[in-house]
Design a protein around this motif. Structure first.
Motif, PDB file in Angstrom:
ATOM      1  N   GLN A   1     -33.582 -22.835 -37.127  1.00  0.00           N
ATOM      2  CA  GLN A   1     -33.664 -22.988 -38.497  1.00  0.00           C
ATOM      3  C   GLN A   1     -33.333 -24.349 -38.888  1.00  0.00           C
ATOM      4  N   GLY A   2     -32.963 -24.983 -37.789  1.00  0.00           N
ATOM      5  CA  GLY A   2     -32.538 -26.599 -38.120  1.00  0.00           C
ATOM      6  C   GLY A   2     -31.127 -26.708 -39.039  1.00  0.00           C
ATOM      7  N   THR A   3     -30.384 -25.626 -38.693  1.00  0.00           N
ATOM      8  CA  THR A   3     -28.904 -25.793 -39.261  1.00  0.00           C
ATOM      9  C   THR A   3     -27.977 -26.543 -38.367  1.00  0.00           C
ATOM     10  N   GLY A   4     -27.793 -27.620 -38.746  1.00  0.00           N
ATOM     11  CA  GLY A   4     -26.807 -28.374 -37.803  1.00  0.00           C
ATOM     12  C   GLY A   4     -25.282 -28.408 -38.303  1.00  0.00           C
ATOM     13  N   GLY A   5     -24.235 -28.595 -37.450  1.00  0.00           N
ATOM     14  CA  GLY A   5     -22.727 -28.573 -37.868  1.00  0.00           C
ATOM     15  C   GLY A   5     -22.132 -28.470 -36.526  1.00  0.00           C
ATOM     16  N   ASP A   6     -20.719 -28.632 -36.526  1.00  0.00           N
ATOM     17  CA  ASP A   6     -19.991 -28.405 -35.449  1.00  0.00           C
ATOM     18  C   ASP A   6     -19.500 -27.018 -35.193  1.00  0.00           C
ATOM     19  N   LEU A   7     -18.922 -26.705 -34.069  1.00  0.00           N
ATOM     20  CA  LEU A   7     -18.593 -25.479 -33.518  1.00  0.00           C
ATOM     21  C   LEU A   7     -16.885 -25.584 -33.471  1.00  0.00           C
ATOM     22  N   LEU A   8     -16.281 -24.367 -33.724  1.00  0.00           N
ATOM     23  CA  LEU A   8     -14.902 -24.532 -33.458  1.00  0.00           C
ATOM     24  C   LEU A   8     -14.614 -23.004 -33.013  1.00  0.00           C
ATOM     25  N   GLU A   9     -13.469 -23.059 -32.063  1.00  0.00           N
ATOM     26  CA  GLU A   9     -12.737 -21.805 -31.465  1.00  0.00           C
ATOM     27  C   GLU A   9     -11.272 -21.995 -31.717  1.00  0.00           C
ATOM     28  N   LEU A  10     -10.796 -20.832 -32.486  1.00  0.00           N
ATOM     29  CA  LEU A  10      -9.379 -20.877 -32.385  1.00  0.00           C
ATOM     30  C   LEU A  10      -8.653 -19.811 -31.332  1.00  0.00           C
ATOM     31  N   GLY A  11      -8.151 -20.312 -30.316  1.00  0.00           N
ATOM     32  CA  GLY A  11      -7.823 -19.440 -29.487  1.00  0.00           C
ATOM     33  C   GLY A  11      -8.859 -19.472 -28.279  1.00  0.00           C
ATOM     34  N   ALA A  12      -8.364 -19.877 -26.939  1.00  0.00           N
ATOM     35  CA  ALA A  12      -9.481 -20.215 -26.170  1.00  0.00           C
ATOM     36  C   ALA A  12      -9.521 -19.558 -24.702  1.00  0.00           C
ATOM     37  N   TYR A  13      -8.179 -19.208 -24.676  1.00  0.00           N
ATOM     38  CA  TYR A  13      -7.836 -18.480 -23.304  1.00  0.00           C
ATOM     39  C   TYR A  13      -8.405 -19.340 -22.286  1.00  0.00           C
ATOM     40  N   MET A  14      -9.168 -18.700 -21.102  1.00  0.00           N
ATOM     41  CA  MET A  14      -9.514 -19.550 -20.088  1.00  0.00           C
ATOM     42  C   MET A  14     -10.832 -19.904 -20.265  1.00  0.00           C
ATOM     43  N   GLY A  15     -11.479 -20.034 -21.299  1.00  0.00           N
ATOM     44  CA  GLY A  15     -12.642 -20.599 -21.715  1.00  0.00           C
ATOM     45  C   GLY A  15     -13.883 -20.121 -21.649  1.00  0.00           C
ATOM     46  N   LYS A  16     -13.935 -18.686 -21.409  1.00  0.00           N
ATOM     47  CA  LYS A  16     -15.343 -18.108 -21.289  1.00  0.00           C
ATOM     48  C   LYS A  16     -16.071 -18.240 -22.540  1.00  0.00           C
ATOM     49  N   SER A  17     -15.644 -17.918 -23.705  1.00  0.00           N
ATOM     50  CA  SER A  17     -16.663 -18.173 -24.825  1.00  0.00           C
ATOM     51  C   SER A  17     -16.688 -19.679 -25.185  1.00  0.00           C
ATOM     52  N   ALA A  18     -15.784 -20.347 -24.948  1.00  0.00           N
ATOM     53  CA  ALA A  18     -15.822 -21.673 -25.330  1.00  0.00           C
ATOM     54  C   ALA A  18     -16.976 -22.560 -24.496  1.00  0.00           C
ATOM     55  N   ILE A  19     -16.974 -21.874 -23.157  1.00  0.00           N
ATOM     56  CA  ILE A  19     -18.012 -22.429 -22.033  1.00  0.00           C
ATOM     57  C   ILE A  19     -19.374 -22.157 -22.989  1.00  0.00           C
ATOM     58  N   LEU A  20     -19.734 -20.983 -23.393  1.00  0.00           N
ATOM     59  CA  LEU A  20     -20.710 -20.562 -23.956  1.00  0.00           C
ATOM     60  C   LEU A  20     -21.425 -21.450 -25.287  1.00  0.00           C
ATOM     61  N   LEU A  21     -20.362 -21.579 -26.180  1.00  0.00           N
ATOM     62  CA  LEU A  21     -20.193 -22.295 -27.206  1.00  0.00           C
ATOM     63  C   LEU A  21     -20.847 -23.998 -26.858  1.00  0.00           C
ATOM     64  N   GLY A  22     -20.239 -24.395 -25.970  1.00  0.00           N
ATOM     65  CA  GLY A  22     -20.562 -25.708 -25.413  1.00  0.00           C
ATOM     66  C   GLY A  22     -22.022 -25.907 -25.199  1.00  0.00           C
ATOM     67  N   HIS A  23     -22.577 -24.897 -24.626  1.00  0.00           N
ATOM     68  CA  HIS A  23     -23.969 -24.879 -24.055  1.00  0.00           C
ATOM     69  C   HIS A  23     -25.088 -25.048 -25.232  1.00  0.00           C
TER      70      HIS A  23
END
Length: 304
Positions: A39-61
């Motif tokens: 849809q062309g929605t731009g913006g940054d991503l934020l994660e509060l609480g990352a533990y070992m990075g599993k969901s952050a890795i997906l977000l970064g992709h």
């Protein structure tokens, strides 16, 4: 909550990263982020609480040009109060920033913006109205979750998506209270509920709900129901053997060694059956004189 054990090995696949990120939520994260991109929605991503990075890795992709991912976690730092410190010691004793960064860099070339501090500082670090997707999975204590939800509302774009982890677990009642209080009194509108997470927005949930329902109804590996409560349509999902979506392997992935091929067993050689005498040979013997025939038979017997 059971402790996920840390590992000092580089992960080869996302499944190798310790943490609690079920396949259903991986599918939902991917769908919401892909939809925003389409849809062309731009913006940054934020994660509060990352533990070992599993969901952050997906977000970064799912980062696109000009966007950034910010991750906020205490890691091995001291918590701001006694109850939070007790929670950290019990559930996250093995967590270190080094382990998070090692896992993340196994899949990405550069680290996200990492804020090693309590989530209460995030409103000073991330500007208002800058994020399209916020994942809250930090402290599970009511006071902290209440503050995280308030910060997410300021940080999100009008139609941005917030995800609240552990909103219904028996060991995290503080999250449940803060989450449903936000729905009833703070303008948060649920989009859908998984077994573990509440997906919501402060915008209009109906368009995204309709598209989500269309997608989920095509899945035979996902249970689906729709209920209404306090004027909110609640789309409930649960996994029925759902597999995680495809995800790129890390730079450290090593294919499993192929099993050695076993040569086919040789068939044992069997003795060749005696060749029966031909009809002509039998006829020739039968036509000999009896004296000769008896001599031939005596000779055969003596050789045997």
């Amino acid at each position: 909550m059971a402790n996920a054990q840390a590992t000092d090995k580089h992960p080869g696949e996302l499944a190798d990263v310790p943490g609690w990120f079920p396949p259903l939520d991986q599918v939902l994260f991917t769908w919401f982020l892909d939809r925003q991109e389409q849809q062309g929605t731009g913006g940054d991503l934020l994660e509060l609480g990352a533990y070992m990075g599993k969901s952050a890795i997906l977000l970064g992709h799912h980062l696109r040009g000009g966007e950034k991912l910010t991750v906020c976690d205490l890691f091995e730092s001291d918590a701001p109060d006694g109850p939070n410190q007790a929670e950290t010691t019990k559930s996250y004793a093995s967590l270190t920033r080094q382990a998070f960064e090692r896992n993340y860099l196994s899949f990405h070339d550069t680290l996200p913006t990492v804020i090693q501090a309590p989530s209460s500082v995030i409103a000073k670090e991330v500007g208002p109205g800058t994020c399209r997707f916020v994942h809250i999975d930090a402290s599970h204590l009511y006071e902290h979750v209440y503050g995280d939800i308030g910060a997410a509302r300021e940080i999100l774009l009008p139609e941005g998506v917030v995800v609240l982890d552990d909103f219904r677990s028996e060991h995290t009642p503080g999250v449940s209270v803060a989450a449903w209080e936000a729905v009833l009194n703070r303008g948060l509108r649920p989009i859908c509920l998984s077994t573990q997470k509440l997906y919501g927005t402060w915008g209009d949930p109906e368009p995204v709900q309709e598209e989500l329902l269309t997608m989920l109804r095509q899945h035979t590996d996902c249970g689906l129901s729709v209920q209404w409560a306090a004027g909110h349509r609640l789309v409930r999902t649960r996994s029925k053997g759902m597999q995680p979506p495809p995800f790129p392997r890390s730079r450290h992935y090593v294919p499993p060694a192929s099993a050695p091929q076993t040569p086919p067993a040789s068939r044992p050689r069997t003795a060749r059956p005696a060749r029966p005498r031909s009809h002509a040979r039998r006829l020739a013997v039968d036509l000999l004189p009896p004296v000769v025939t008896r001599a031939i038979r005596r000779a055969r017997t003596s050789r045997a």
